[in-house]
Design a protein around this motif. Structure first.
Motif, mmCIF file in Angstrom:
data_model
loop_
_atom_site.group_PDB
_atom_site.id
_atom_site.type_symbol
_atom_site.label_atom_id
_atom_site.label_comp_id
_atom_site.label_asym_id
_atom_site.label_seq_id
_atom_site.Cartn_x
_atom_site.Cartn_y
_atom_site.Cartn_z
ATOM 1 N N ASP A 102 47.448 60.926 61.023
ATOM 2 C CA ASP A 102 46.773 62.011 61.718
ATOM 3 C C ASP A 102 45.666 61.460 62.619
ATOM 4 O O ASP A 102 45.521 61.892 63.772
ATOM 5 C CB ASP A 102 46.204 62.994 60.700
ATOM 6 C CG ASP A 102 45.613 64.228 61.358
ATOM 7 O OD1 ASP A 102 46.166 64.670 62.376
ATOM 8 O OD2 ASP A 102 44.613 64.755 60.826
ATOM 9 N N ALA A 103 44.901 60.501 62.103
ATOM 10 C CA ALA A 103 43.835 59.888 62.907
ATOM 11 C C ALA A 103 44.408 59.130 64.090
ATOM 12 O O ALA A 103 43.856 59.145 65.189
ATOM 13 C CB ALA A 103 42.993 58.972 62.030
ATOM 14 N N PHE A 105 47.333 59.714 65.696
ATOM 15 C CA PHE A 105 47.905 60.601 66.718
ATOM 16 C C PHE A 105 46.893 61.544 67.338
ATOM 17 O O PHE A 105 47.108 62.052 68.425
ATOM 18 C CB PHE A 105 49.070 61.398 66.120
ATOM 19 C CG PHE A 105 50.292 60.568 65.908
ATOM 20 C CD1 PHE A 105 50.959 59.976 66.957
ATOM 21 C CD2 PHE A 105 50.794 60.382 64.635
ATOM 22 C CE1 PHE A 105 52.088 59.217 66.772
ATOM 23 C CE2 PHE A 105 51.925 59.610 64.421
ATOM 24 C CZ PHE A 105 52.571 59.027 65.494
ATOM 25 N N SER A 106 45.790 61.779 66.681
ATOM 26 C CA SER A 106 44.763 62.680 67.267
ATOM 27 C C SER A 106 43.915 61.948 68.297
ATOM 28 O O SER A 106 43.283 62.558 69.123
ATOM 29 C CB SER A 106 43.884 63.266 66.173
ATOM 30 O OG SER A 106 43.113 62.244 65.546
ATOM 31 N N ALA A 107 43.885 60.631 68.249
ATOM 32 C CA ALA A 107 43.087 59.849 69.195
ATOM 33 C C ALA A 107 43.720 59.760 70.545
ATOM 34 O O ALA A 107 44.772 59.983 70.863
ATOM 35 C CB ALA A 107 42.849 58.444 68.639
#
Length: 107
Positions: A102-103, A105-107
């Motif tokens: 999640d970290a 792909f959110s960046a």
């Protein structure tokens, strides 16, 4: 044969056409060669399309009936305390991996 107007029943349009106007073109060897080459080209394209469809059907048929049975072996699960601890550890690891993804792909 019965005549109706300028039509003659039985031969239809060929009786009413004037082929005399086409005579110079028909007698020209270049025109005749173009007509023959056009007919040969159409026949060749037709044969190629028939051959392509036959080969395509044969290829699809041979792939459709080529089935393989796979044997997959899975180790037995042991029930008990080890499993409950392992499932908690696996759940924690899964949550950590989801957090990392999640970290990323959110960046």
């Amino acid at each position: 044969m019965t005549k109706i107007g300028h039509w003659t029943l039985g031969l239809g349009i060929f009786k009413t056409m004037d082929f005399a106007s086409l005579s110079p073109y028909i007698q020209d060897p270049i025109f005749f060669a173009l007509i023959i080459s056009g007919i040969v080209l159409l026949a060749l394209v037709g044969c190629l399309l028939i051959l392509r469809s036959a080969l395509h059907a044969h290829s699809r048929e041979s792939k459709a009936f080529h089935k393989i049975i796979l044997l997959i072996k899975v180790p037995k699960e042991k029930k008990g305390e080890d499993q409950s601890r392992n499932s908690d550890d696996n759940l924690t690891q899964l949550r950590e991996q989801i957090g990392v993804a999640d970290a990323l792909f959110s960046a």
